[in-house]
Scaffold this motif. Structure first.
Motif, mmCIF file in Angstrom:
data_model
loop_
_atom_site.group_PDB
_atom_site.id
_atom_site.type_symbol
_atom_site.label_atom_id
_atom_site.label_comp_id
_atom_site.label_asym_id
_atom_site.label_seq_id
_atom_site.Cartn_x
_atom_site.Cartn_y
_atom_site.Cartn_z
ATOM 1 N N ASP A 300 0.813 -1.214 0.000
ATOM 2 C CA ASP A 300 0.000 0.000 0.000
ATOM 3 C C ASP A 300 0.849 1.267 0.000
ATOM 4 O O ASP A 300 0.310 2.376 0.033
ATOM 5 C CB ASP A 300 -0.944 0.000 1.199
ATOM 6 N N ASN A 301 2.180 1.093 -0.006
ATOM 7 C CA ASN A 301 3.067 2.247 -0.101
ATOM 8 C C ASN A 301 3.031 2.804 -1.522
ATOM 9 O O ASN A 301 2.712 2.091 -2.480
ATOM 10 C CB ASN A 301 4.508 1.867 0.242
ATOM 11 N N THR A 302 3.385 4.051 -1.658
ATOM 12 C CA THR A 302 3.435 4.664 -2.977
ATOM 13 C C THR A 302 4.781 4.372 -3.647
ATOM 14 O O THR A 302 5.713 3.863 -3.029
ATOM 15 C CB THR A 302 3.220 6.178 -2.876
ATOM 16 N N LEU A 303 4.854 4.728 -4.920
ATOM 17 C CA LEU A 303 6.005 4.403 -5.758
ATOM 18 C C LEU A 303 6.519 5.698 -6.373
ATOM 19 O O LEU A 303 5.740 6.564 -6.759
ATOM 20 C CB LEU A 303 5.523 3.452 -6.857
ATOM 21 N N THR A 304 7.831 5.847 -6.466
ATOM 22 C CA THR A 304 8.377 7.043 -7.105
ATOM 23 C C THR A 304 8.608 6.788 -8.590
ATOM 24 O O THR A 304 8.667 5.649 -9.058
ATOM 25 C CB THR A 304 9.705 7.469 -6.466
ATOM 26 N N ARG A 305 8.793 7.868 -9.321
ATOM 27 C CA ARG A 305 9.052 7.748 -10.754
ATOM 28 C C ARG A 305 10.385 7.054 -11.006
ATOM 29 O O ARG A 305 10.529 6.290 -11.968
ATOM 30 C CB ARG A 305 9.033 9.141 -11.390
#
Length: 476
Positions: A300-305
């Protein structure tokens, strides 16, 4: 007029009257269609019928069919069929299968055609019975004569065999499929809609039931038990609501269970029971994604570009020893330094045409990757591959859903893919508008609701894993 001529005419009238009385016996009884499906195949249709008010003697219940016309045509005895013969005064009811293939005028129906039916009670059979009034219509039925079109995806793999002869990388994986009933017809033609996937399995153990089958998207997850052995087959035969069956689509064709399929997929301490668990664990087993040092994955963590650039190029067969050490032409971003862990991944993704900057000479590597950007990357992969396939390898360079379906013309007309949605948050001019339509239309991405895609919402690591799994799923 002479007396002789008058006598002859009188005799003729008398004889005609006698013939009429002998051949047209009044029959008492009322018949009606009590139920008829909205759609049927081009072969036959089941009619529920009832007859009441029967008089003594023998009576025939007849069904008459004709194709709808703006100006009705008369019913034809060649399109009449005998439902039942009733002796006595008792009421009667039942179901009758009206066979289009044995009629003179209804044996070549096409999808979208409309058929009208009426019933009559007569002492004659179809050939000599009284033809119903031209405005008599008791039931109407649309024809859907074609089965669903569909495609299906097997777990990602680089094996040099047909998907149906391939094995899984570990013991838990997803077969998935997407079907559309409105195929190769214009949008104003009626069709019955998707009915069932009709999944079939033969092998040494019973798999779970499909998560559908009422949806046009099938997600079929398997977990091989440790006792699985021997040849195993799995197939689907999509069927629409009119009974038309397509296929079968053979996902696995009598392939023996191998030891690798009995081993647990890679796992993480925080993934059990998560909706994206099967995708995360399977891709981790393939080495396409990884977790953190503490043993978690953070679904559920976000992802960087920057992280996304690494993940997509790992799928393309790259490792950190194969990356550029300086920025290729057109990829010299002011916020990406050679000392950054992600520099080579960003430069490679840019050079391959998979990820672009955000303007002003920036790549914005530490900003969160949005859902709209994820599907745009996937669309860039499909587009770039066909411009220069030599740039691709690994799991991307396989007969997968991303490469085989994204370039495919839309069905039936307009839009992309086998399904569409009216997104309220995807504007026509947005850079992600077409990629959103493709990714949803081909089953790679889901909306966040029935009417929203949330393209500007940060993508989670679990969502990215699911989209990547679906995009790389093998298809033949």
């Amino acid at each position: 007029m002479s007396k002789k001529i008058f006598t002859v005419l009188l005799l003729a009238v008398f004889m005609l009257a006698q013939f009429s009385i002998a051949s047209a016996v009044a029959v008492t009884g009322d018949a009606s269609i009590t139920a008829i499906p909205d759609f049927s195949s081009g072969t036959d249709v089941d009619l529920d019928w009832a007859a009441t008010g029967m008089a003594a003697g023998t009576k025939n219940i007849l069904v008459w069919g004709r194709e709808y016309a703006a100006v009705p045509v008369a019913y034809d005895p060649a399109d009449c069929q005998l439902i039942a013969t009733i002796i006595g005064t008792s009421d009667a009811s039942g179901t009758f299968t009206y066979d289009f293939t044995t009629t003179a005028n209804l044996n070549a129906l096409a999808t979208g055609d409309q058929v009208e039916f009426t019933l009559s009670v007569d002492d004659q059979t179809c050939a000599t019975a009284d033809v119903p009034a031209i405005d008599s219509v008791m039931g109407v039925n649309y024809v859907d004569a074609t089965g669903p079109v569909f495609f299906y995806g097997n777990p990602p793999s680089t094996a040099l065999v047909a998907a149906s002869l391939d094995t899984a990388a570990c013991n838990t994986f997803e077969y998935w499929a997407l079907a559309r009933d409105a195929s190769f017809v214009s949008l104003d033609i009626a069709y019955s809609g998707f009915g069932s996937w009709n999944p079939q399995v033969t092998g040494t153990f019973a798999p779970p039931a499909p998560m559908g089958p009422t949806s046009s998207l099938l997600s079929w997850t398997f977990a091989f038990p440790a006792t699985a052995t021997g040849p195993w087959t799995a197939s689907i035969s999509p069927e629409d609501m009119a009974g038309n069956v397509s296929g079968p689509g053979v996902l696995r064709n009598a392939v023996n269970v191998v030891p690798a399929e009995l081993e647990d997929c890679a796992t993480f301490s925080d993934i059990a029971g998560h909706e994206d668990e099967v995708y995360v664990r399977y891709l981790a087993t393939l080495g396409l994604i990884s977790g953190f040092a503490d043993g978690t994955f953070g679904p559920d963590n976000t992802l960087t570009r920057a992280e996304a650039s690494a993940l997509i190029e790992i799928s393309n067969g790259y490792d950190d020893t194969m990356l550029p050490t300086s920025a290729p032409a057109g990829c010299d971003f002011t916020d990406v330094a050679a000392s950054d862990w992600f520099s080579g991944w960003v430069w490679q993704a840019c050079d391959d045409g998979l990820m672009n900057g955000v303007g002003g000479g920036l790549f914005d590597p530490n900003n969160l990757l949005t859902r709209g950007q994820v599907v745009t990357i996937l669309n860039n992969v499909a587009t770039s591959y066909f411009v220069n396939p030599a740039l691709f390898g690994g799991f991307i360079d396989t007969p997968n859903v991303l490469l085989l379906q994204f370039p495919t013309p839309a069905y039936p007309y307009g839009g992309y893919g086998f399904r569409t949605a009216a997104w309220t948050d995807v504007s026509v001019g947005a850079f992600y508008a077409t990629p959103v339509q493709k990714a949803y239309g081909w089953g790679i991405a889901e909306g966040t609701s029935d009417t929203t895609f949330s393209p500007d919402q940060a993508a989670t690591r679990g969502e990215f894993a699911k989209m990547l799994y679906r995009a790389l799923s093998r298809e033949f």
